[in-house]
Design a protein around this motif. Structure first.
Motif: not given
Length: 140
Positions: A97-99, A103-105, A124-125, A134-135
């Motif tokens: 999966w790619k962001q 947003r930072g996580v 979303f993850m 995170l999308r």
């Protein structure tokens, strides 16, 4: 006698052609014990594939989204940084999966995550224990 059994099974399982999904039809055929009957069921199913394709024309995506789960759980096995500070996240089920958002996580390898369906075919993850969503977009 064999012909009678096959005919009886075909008659019994004829409604399979009108089942809601191909997956259900295959599962029903696989549950038939006599080998001849199971084979006849699969043959009938194979012969009805063209009719099934015509019936489903234009609604393929609807069928897929109805049969797919709303969410899945997995563990992160790898995180790599891609261009524009986007993360590539590999899960224990082999998916990549790619962001999509910026947003930072602070996720790390071994974290459990939940992938949820969002609007318009996006996803979303989110960490299993809660936190920021995170999308993401599935790459593989």
């Amino acid at each position: 006698m064999k012909a009678f059994i096959v005919f009886a099974l075909l008659t019994l399982f004829a409604p399979l052609a009108f089942s809601s999904s191909l997956k259900d039809q295959i599962k029903s055929c696989s549950e038939i014990k006599p080998v001849d009957g199971r084979l006849a069921c699969y043959d009938q199913l194979a012969n009805s594939l063209d009719q099934h394709a015509i019936k489903e024309f234009g609604q393929e995506q609807k069928r897929i989204s109805e049969e797919a789960p709303e969410q899945i759980e997995a563990k992160i096995v790898a995180i790599k940084m891609a261009a524009h500070d986007k993360r590539l996240i590999t899960l224990d089920n082999g998916q990549l999966w790619k962001q999509s958002d910026s947003r930072g996580v602070n996720w790390k390898i071994g974290d459990a995550v939940v992938l949820e369906r969002a609007l318009f075919g996006s996803f979303f993850m989110v960490p299993s224990d809660g936190g920021h969503k995170l999308r993401v977009k599935r790459i593989k």
